[in-house]
Design a protein around this motif. Structure first.
Motif, PDB file in Angstrom:
ATOM      1  N   ILE A 117       0.832  -1.209   0.000  1.00  0.00           N
ATOM      2  CA  ILE A 117       0.000   0.000   0.000  1.00  0.00           C
ATOM      3  C   ILE A 117       0.860   1.250   0.000  1.00  0.00           C
ATOM      4  O   ILE A 117       0.587   2.228  -0.718  1.00  0.00           O
ATOM      5  N   VAL A 118       1.935   1.240   0.792  1.00  0.00           N
ATOM      6  CA  VAL A 118       2.843   2.399   0.843  1.00  0.00           C
ATOM      7  C   VAL A 118       3.483   2.634  -0.513  1.00  0.00           C
ATOM      8  O   VAL A 118       3.547   3.775  -1.009  1.00  0.00           O
ATOM      9  N   ILE A 119       3.988   1.567  -1.143  1.00  0.00           N
ATOM     10  CA  ILE A 119       4.644   1.702  -2.449  1.00  0.00           C
ATOM     11  C   ILE A 119       3.670   2.231  -3.494  1.00  0.00           C
ATOM     12  O   ILE A 119       3.983   3.148  -4.267  1.00  0.00           O
ATOM     13  N   ILE A 120       2.458   1.652  -3.524  1.00  0.00           N
ATOM     14  CA  ILE A 120       1.463   2.103  -4.495  1.00  0.00           C
ATOM     15  C   ILE A 120       1.100   3.564  -4.251  1.00  0.00           C
ATOM     16  O   ILE A 120       0.975   4.365  -5.196  1.00  0.00           O
ATOM     17  N   SER A 121       0.963   3.940  -2.984  1.00  0.00           N
ATOM     18  CA  SER A 121       0.623   5.327  -2.659  1.00  0.00           C
ATOM     19  C   SER A 121       1.727   6.277  -3.106  1.00  0.00           C
ATOM     20  O   SER A 121       1.459   7.331  -3.717  1.00  0.00           O
ATOM     21  N   LEU A 122       2.994   5.919  -2.839  1.00  0.00           N
ATOM     22  CA  LEU A 122       4.111   6.762  -3.266  1.00  0.00           C
ATOM     23  C   LEU A 122       4.179   6.885  -4.781  1.00  0.00           C
ATOM     24  O   LEU A 122       4.406   7.979  -5.329  1.00  0.00           O
ATOM     25  N   LEU A 123       3.997   5.758  -5.468  1.00  0.00           N
ATOM     26  CA  LEU A 123       4.031   5.794  -6.930  1.00  0.00           C
ATOM     27  C   LEU A 123       2.894   6.640  -7.492  1.00  0.00           C
ATOM     28  O   LEU A 123       3.077   7.373  -8.480  1.00  0.00           O
ATOM     29  N   MET A 124       1.725   6.562  -6.883  1.00  0.00           N
ATOM     30  CA  MET A 124       0.601   7.388  -7.334  1.00  0.00           C
ATOM     31  C   MET A 124       0.893   8.874  -7.116  1.00  0.00           C
ATOM     32  O   MET A 124       0.628   9.707  -7.997  1.00  0.00           O
ATOM     33  N   VAL A 125       1.467   9.199  -5.950  1.00  0.00           N
ATOM     34  CA  VAL A 125       1.801  10.600  -5.668  1.00  0.00           C
ATOM     35  C   VAL A 125       2.838  11.109  -6.660  1.00  0.00           C
ATOM     36  O   VAL A 125       2.709  12.211  -7.217  1.00  0.00           O
ATOM     37  N   ILE A 126       3.881  10.300  -6.885  1.00  0.00           N
ATOM     38  CA  ILE A 126       4.922  10.702  -7.825  1.00  0.00           C
ATOM     39  C   ILE A 126       4.354  10.833  -9.234  1.00  0.00           C
ATOM     40  O   ILE A 126       4.700  11.766  -9.982  1.00  0.00           O
ATOM     41  N   SER A 127       3.465   9.914  -9.623  1.00  0.00           N
ATOM     42  CA  SER A 127       2.849   9.991 -10.962  1.00  0.00           C
ATOM     43  C   SER A 127       2.024  11.261 -11.106  1.00  0.00           C
ATOM     44  O   SER A 127       2.093  11.940 -12.146  1.00  0.00           O
ATOM     45  N   LEU A 128       1.251  11.597 -10.074  1.00  0.00           N
ATOM     46  CA  LEU A 128       0.474  12.851 -10.132  1.00  0.00           C
ATOM     47  C   LEU A 128       1.396  14.069 -10.198  1.00  0.00           C
ATOM     48  O   LEU A 128       1.148  14.999 -10.972  1.00  0.00           O
ATOM     49  N   LEU A 129       2.466  14.049  -9.406  1.00  0.00           N
ATOM     50  CA  LEU A 129       3.421  15.156  -9.455  1.00  0.00           C
ATOM     51  C   LEU A 129       4.052  15.268 -10.837  1.00  0.00           C
ATOM     52  O   LEU A 129       4.204  16.380 -11.380  1.00  0.00           O
ATOM     53  N   LEU A 130       4.437  14.113 -11.398  1.00  0.00           N
ATOM     54  CA  LEU A 130       5.004  14.123 -12.751  1.00  0.00           C
ATOM     55  C   LEU A 130       4.016  14.703 -13.760  1.00  0.00           C
ATOM     56  O   LEU A 130       4.389  15.488 -14.654  1.00  0.00           O
ATOM     57  N   PHE A 131       2.754  14.319 -13.621  1.00  0.00           N
ATOM     58  CA  PHE A 131       1.738  14.825 -14.552  1.00  0.00           C
ATOM     59  C   PHE A 131       1.614  16.349 -14.438  1.00  0.00           C
ATOM     60  O   PHE A 131       1.623  17.071 -15.445  1.00  0.00           O
ATOM     61  N   PHE A 132       1.507  16.833 -13.195  1.00  0.00           N
ATOM     62  CA  PHE A 132       1.354  18.275 -13.007  1.00  0.00           C
ATOM     63  C   PHE A 132       2.616  19.032 -13.428  1.00  0.00           C
ATOM     64  O   PHE A 132       2.539  20.117 -14.041  1.00  0.00           O
ATOM     65  N   VAL A 133       3.792  18.466 -13.113  1.00  0.00           N
ATOM     66  CA  VAL A 133       5.040  19.122 -13.520  1.00  0.00           C
ATOM     67  C   VAL A 133       5.163  19.149 -15.034  1.00  0.00           C
ATOM     68  O   VAL A 133       5.534  20.177 -15.630  1.00  0.00           O
ATOM     69  N   TYR A 134       4.858  18.012 -15.663  1.00  0.00           N
ATOM     70  CA  TYR A 134       4.936  17.945 -17.125  1.00  0.00           C
ATOM     71  C   TYR A 134       3.980  18.947 -17.765  1.00  0.00           C
ATOM     72  O   TYR A 134       4.361  19.687 -18.690  1.00  0.00           O
ATOM     73  N   THR A 135       2.736  18.972 -17.278  1.00  0.00           N
ATOM     74  CA  THR A 135       1.753  19.913 -17.840  1.00  0.00           C
ATOM     75  C   THR A 135       2.186  21.359 -17.620  1.00  0.00           C
ATOM     76  O   THR A 135       2.116  22.205 -18.538  1.00  0.00           O
ATOM     77  N   GLY A 136       2.652  21.674 -16.406  1.00  0.00           N
ATOM     78  CA  GLY A 136       3.080  23.049 -16.119  1.00  0.00           C
ATOM     79  C   GLY A 136       4.280  23.461 -16.940  1.00  0.00           C
ATOM     80  O   GLY A 136       4.316  24.570 -17.510  1.00  0.00           O
ATOM     81  N   LEU A 137       5.299  22.571 -17.027  1.00  0.00           N
ATOM     82  CA  LEU A 137       6.481  22.898 -17.818  1.00  0.00           C
ATOM     83  C   LEU A 137       6.148  23.053 -19.297  1.00  0.00           C
ATOM     84  O   LEU A 137       6.675  23.941 -19.988  1.00  0.00           O
ATOM     85  N   VAL A 182      10.658   3.496   0.994  1.00  0.00           N
ATOM     86  CA  VAL A 182      10.224   2.110   1.215  1.00  0.00           C
ATOM     87  C   VAL A 182      11.152   1.410   2.197  1.00  0.00           C
ATOM     88  O   VAL A 182      10.709   0.675   3.093  1.00  0.00           O
ATOM     89  N   LEU A 183      12.468   1.645   2.046  1.00  0.00           N
ATOM     90  CA  LEU A 183      13.408   1.038   2.980  1.00  0.00           C
ATOM     91  C   LEU A 183      13.174   1.547   4.395  1.00  0.00           C
ATOM     92  O   LEU A 183      13.149   0.759   5.364  1.00  0.00           O
ATOM     93  N   ALA A 184      12.996   2.870   4.516  1.00  0.00           N
ATOM     94  CA  ALA A 184      12.772   3.439   5.844  1.00  0.00           C
ATOM     95  C   ALA A 184      11.470   2.938   6.449  1.00  0.00           C
ATOM     96  O   ALA A 184      11.410   2.530   7.618  1.00  0.00           O
TER      97      ALA A 184
END
Length: 475
Positions: A14-34, A178-180
């Motif tokens: 669940i933690v990994i999926i949540s982090l990947l989803m957050v990073i994917s959303l950030l990538l989407f917003f960063v890509y769109t903004g840039l 994930v390690l932490a």
């Protein structure tokens, strides 16, 4: 252990999926903004270049000096690598100069549609990638228009580079997180894992297990409560074991007493049978002998008839005494095999009481060593059952069988009499009527089972099953 590993894996997933989803959303917003920012920058750059050309070439546009305009735009194009083409048109939109050389592209418009606002930007697809076309008006279109095509390749490379670095950074952050979190989860779930292992040991009656956790949080409270519960379970288990031992001792004593009771009963039956046969029987036989002597010496006919009648009555009494002695303890019970004894009893009962009897037995029973207790218990059950059938069932047919099944000798007694309801059987059990209760006690003392089935007007079946190789307490 498996459940705890599953819990750890689920939480970490669940933690990994949540982090990947957050990073994917950030990538989407960063890509769109840039992308929007770079698009705006290209538009601004196109407007700056158009303003520069307008400042230098406005007069040439009014004079329609195509040669000077061509030199100007070629110079500007050569000094800017991202400029793919430049088109200059007059106020009517007629093209005065362009950088395409001698061959004007067929896909490009032959003239520019006039407009009165500052500029407009359009996006085109080409074999070189995206082309951002910025069209700027000079003096609100009163002088002319400048159209500049800017390549988006450098912008796309920059955008790709930024997104790649951002993605790699996000993956590194995810791995570190994930390690932490994994280490933290392992530390948090360790007491729960110990609780799970302890619960598994308690399941196998190991009440010495304890879980140690020094924290004062919810896990500490849970651990303390668990240890207290284990202590209580250990105390209750010890108390239950004590009660069980006492109960087993009482049951053992009860079995011994019942066994001695049956043994005393059989001994008394033997004694009474012997007294009837040897004592009373011999006395009655002597009376018959004396009566015969009197009969031979008596001359009076009437007295002879009286003596004969008396001898007949006494002979009948003697026969009943002998039958009673046999029923109390048949002499053949210790000598004949169990099949012959049972067959004789069944057919004798049927003969004297007008029943239609059928008896069957497995052939291998003759070759099986049946203990005296098993033989006696089965015979008494048969005797009690047939007595009940004769006195209460009003049956016509009697079926008895002896069989072997899984190391047990089974006696089945079935009649077609009037039967009785379950309530009658329950009442007999509660009141411990000696007939049915005695049957059950005899069977249970030999580790066997007794099954009684009966329905009103549908007859009764009694099935006793006793292990051949097991003996009672005192045997």
């Amino acid at each position: 252990m498996k459940q705890q590993t599953g819990l750890y894996t689920k939480i970490l997933t669940i933690v990994i999926i949540s982090l990947l989803m957050v990073i994917s959303l950030l990538l989407f917003f960063v890509y769109t903004g840039l992308k929007n920012t770079l698009h705006d920058q290209l538009s601004g750059r196109g407007n700056e270049i158009a303003s520069y050309i307008a400042t230098l070439g406005s007069e040439d546009i009014l004079l329609e000096n195509s040669y000077l305009l061509l030199q100007l735009i070629n110079k500007v194009k050569s000094s800017n690598d991202d400029v793919r083409y430049i088109i200059i048109a007059d106020y009517k939109g007629r093209i005065l100069a362009h950088t395409f050389g001698t061959q004007y592209p067929t896909g490009m418009p032959k003239q520019i549609t006039p407009f009165d606002y500052a500029s407009q930007t359009k996006l085109f697809k080409s074999n070189e990638g995206d082309i951002h076309q910025v069209t700027s008006s000079i003096d609100e279109g009163k002088i002319g228009f400048i159209c500049i095509g800017l390549s988006g390749k450098s912008m796309q490379q920059l955008l790709t580079s930024i997104i790649t670095h951002f993605t790699l950074t996000g993956l590194i952050i995810t791995i570190l997180a994930v390690l932490a979190i994994g280490l933290l989860l392992a530390k948090i779930l360790a007491p729960i894992r110990f609780l799970s292992l302890a619960a598994e040991k308690i399941k196998h009656n190991d009440y010495k297990v304890r879980v140690y956790y020094r924290g004062r949080d919810e896990l500490g409270t849970l651990t303390q409560t668990f240890n207290e519960m284990v202590c209580e379970l250990a105390a209750k288990d010890k108390y239950n074991q004590k009660l069980l031992a006492e109960l087993q001792e009482k049951d053992h004593s009860r079995d011994i007493l019942i066994h001695k009771l049956f043994s005393a009963q059989e001994d008394e039956r033997k004694r009474i049978s012997r007294e009837l046969h040897d004592g009373v029987g011999q006395s009655v036989t002597s009376i018959l002998a004396y009566l015969r002597i009197l009969l031979n010496n008596e001359a009076d006919v009437d007295q002879q008839k009286l003596i004969k009648s008396t001898r007949t009555i006494i002979a009948s009494v003697l026969e009943e005494l002998r039958e009673m002695a046999v029923n109390l303890r048949p002499p053949s019970l210790d000598d004949m095999d169990i099949t012959a004894i049972f067959r004789q009893h069944v057919f004798d009962t049927a003969k004297h009481n007008g029943l239609i009897a059928d008896f069957s037995a497995d052939e291998n029973i003759k070759n099986i060593k049946v203990s005296d207790n098993v033989r006696l218990a089965l015979y008494r059950i048969l005797q009690e059952a047939t007595t009940n059938i004769v006195h209460h069932a009003h049956a016509i047919n009697l079926t008895v069988s002896l069989t072997m099944h899984n190391g047990n000798i089974m006696l089945a007694i079935i009649d077609d009499g009037c039967g009785f309801s379950a309530d009658v059987l329950h009442t007999a059990k509660e009141k411990r009527h000696l007939g049915l209760y005695g049957m059950r006690e005899r069977v249970e003392l030999l580790n066997g089972q007794l099954e009684i089935k009966s329905y009103p007007d549908k007859g009764t079946s009694i099935i006793a099953s006793i292990p051949v190789g097991k003996r009672s307490t005192d045997e």
